[in-house]
Structure formats: C-alpha cells, structure tokens
Write a protein that holds these residues in place. Structure first.
Motif, PDB file in Angstrom:
ATOM      1  N   UNK A  37      13.226  39.016 -27.230  1.00  0.00           N
ATOM      2  CA  UNK A  37      14.577  38.514 -27.491  1.00  0.00           C
ATOM      3  C   UNK A  37      14.538  37.088 -28.006  1.00  0.00           C
ATOM      4  N   UNK A  38      13.687  36.268 -27.423  1.00  0.00           N
ATOM      5  CA  UNK A  38      13.557  34.889 -27.876  1.00  0.00           C
ATOM      6  C   UNK A  38      13.017  34.858 -29.301  1.00  0.00           C
ATOM      7  N   UNK A  39      12.066  35.717 -29.602  1.00  0.00           N
ATOM      8  CA  UNK A  39      11.510  35.769 -30.955  1.00  0.00           C
ATOM      9  C   UNK A  39      12.572  36.152 -31.970  1.00  0.00           C
ATOM     10  N   UNK A  61       8.969  25.662 -29.368  1.00  0.00           N
ATOM     11  CA  UNK A  61       9.398  26.469 -28.232  1.00  0.00           C
ATOM     12  C   UNK A  61       8.719  25.916 -26.985  1.00  0.00           C
ATOM     13  N   UNK A  62       9.524  25.549 -25.992  1.00  0.00           N
ATOM     14  CA  UNK A  62       9.017  24.921 -24.779  1.00  0.00           C
ATOM     15  C   UNK A  62       9.249  25.832 -23.582  1.00  0.00           C
ATOM     16  N   UNK A  63       8.231  25.978 -22.741  1.00  0.00           N
ATOM     17  CA  UNK A  63       8.324  26.873 -21.589  1.00  0.00           C
ATOM     18  C   UNK A  63       8.982  26.170 -20.405  1.00  0.00           C
ATOM     19  N   UNK A  64       9.262  26.940 -19.380  1.00  0.00           N
ATOM     20  CA  UNK A  64       9.905  26.421 -18.184  1.00  0.00           C
ATOM     21  C   UNK A  64       8.897  26.079 -17.100  1.00  0.00           C
ATOM     22  N   UNK A  65       9.400  25.611 -15.997  1.00  0.00           N
ATOM     23  CA  UNK A  65       8.555  25.219 -14.866  1.00  0.00           C
ATOM     24  C   UNK A  65       8.680  23.733 -14.651  1.00  0.00           C
ATOM     25  N   UNK A  66       9.229  23.329 -13.527  1.00  0.00           N
ATOM     26  CA  UNK A  66       9.516  21.924 -13.263  1.00  0.00           C
ATOM     27  C   UNK A  66       8.328  20.996 -13.417  1.00  0.00           C
ATOM     28  N   UNK A 117      11.206  19.520 -36.810  1.00  0.00           N
ATOM     29  CA  UNK A 117      11.426  20.910 -36.421  1.00  0.00           C
ATOM     30  C   UNK A 117      12.816  21.380 -36.844  1.00  0.00           C
ATOM     31  N   UNK A 118      12.870  22.598 -37.391  1.00  0.00           N
ATOM     32  CA  UNK A 118      14.133  23.203 -37.799  1.00  0.00           C
ATOM     33  C   UNK A 118      14.813  23.895 -36.629  1.00  0.00           C
ATOM     34  N   UNK A 119      14.019  24.436 -35.714  1.00  0.00           N
ATOM     35  CA  UNK A 119      14.539  25.168 -34.566  1.00  0.00           C
ATOM     36  C   UNK A 119      13.819  24.661 -33.320  1.00  0.00           C
ATOM     37  N   UNK A 150      13.097  23.519 -17.718  1.00  0.00           N
ATOM     38  CA  UNK A 150      12.814  22.130 -18.070  1.00  0.00           C
ATOM     39  C   UNK A 150      12.465  22.009 -19.556  1.00  0.00           C
ATOM     40  N   UNK A 151      11.984  23.072 -20.166  1.00  0.00           N
ATOM     41  CA  UNK A 151      11.734  23.064 -21.605  1.00  0.00           C
ATOM     42  C   UNK A 151      13.014  22.882 -22.402  1.00  0.00           C
ATOM     43  N   UNK A 152      14.110  23.451 -21.891  1.00  0.00           N
ATOM     44  CA  UNK A 152      15.391  23.271 -22.581  1.00  0.00           C
ATOM     45  C   UNK A 152      15.875  21.827 -22.451  1.00  0.00           C
ATOM     46  N   UNK A 153      15.600  21.206 -21.316  1.00  0.00           N
ATOM     47  CA  UNK A 153      15.977  19.797 -21.147  1.00  0.00           C
ATOM     48  C   UNK A 153      15.178  18.904 -22.095  1.00  0.00           C
ATOM     49  N   UNK A 154      13.891  19.155 -22.215  1.00  0.00           N
ATOM     50  CA  UNK A 154      13.072  18.399 -23.167  1.00  0.00           C
ATOM     51  C   UNK A 154      13.510  18.675 -24.597  1.00  0.00           C
ATOM     52  N   UNK A 155      13.847  19.928 -24.882  1.00  0.00           N
ATOM     53  CA  UNK A 155      14.311  20.285 -26.225  1.00  0.00           C
ATOM     54  C   UNK A 155      15.611  19.598 -26.578  1.00  0.00           C
TER      55      UNK A 155
END
Length: 79
Positions: free
Chosen positions: A5-7, A28-33, A57-59, A65-70
C-alpha cells in the motif's frame, strides 16, 4: 500488505510530480521511537556530504517517528 500500500501511494504521489527532471526522488522513513535521532543524524549527514541536487526529494513518507522526521524535513524549501 502495508508495504504494498505504501509503495502504491508513493508511485501515485511521484506520478503527480511535474516532469522537470528525469529522476523522482523519494525518502521513506521507518517507525520506532529509538530510530528517530538516528534518522535525523543520517539525513543531516546526507545533506552535508551530497550535492544539493541529490537531496531534493519529491516525495517524503514515514511511519511513527519517521513521519515526524519527514514533516520536519519537508518544512524546508526544495534545494
């Protein structure tokens, strides 16, 4: 299933980017505190060591935590 789905989402977002370049770059950044500070330092190092065109980066996508960094990374203008 989630990776598929992410792809698909990344492909859809990347296809909406205007064709000003022959490349579409995605981050694309993964999760995990415990990975948050590691990701931030890797992104900082990449920006310092690579040419500016390679870190435009275009996307940007992330989970947890990856979404926070993103989000933080995406607040800066491209380039």
């Amino acid at each position: 299933m989630k990776i598929g789905l992410v792809s698909v989402l990344i492909v859809l977002l990347a296809s909406s980017v205007t064709a000003t370049s022959d490349k579409c770059r995605a981050l694309v950044l993964s999760g995990g505190g415990d990975k948050g500070s590691y990701q931030a330092s890797v992104i900082s190092t990449l920006i310092d060591l690579l040419p500016a065109v390679e870190t435009q980066y275009d996307v940007i996508s992330g989970i947890s935590v990856g979404s926070l960094n993103g989000i933080t990374f995406s607040t800066f203008a491209k380039g």
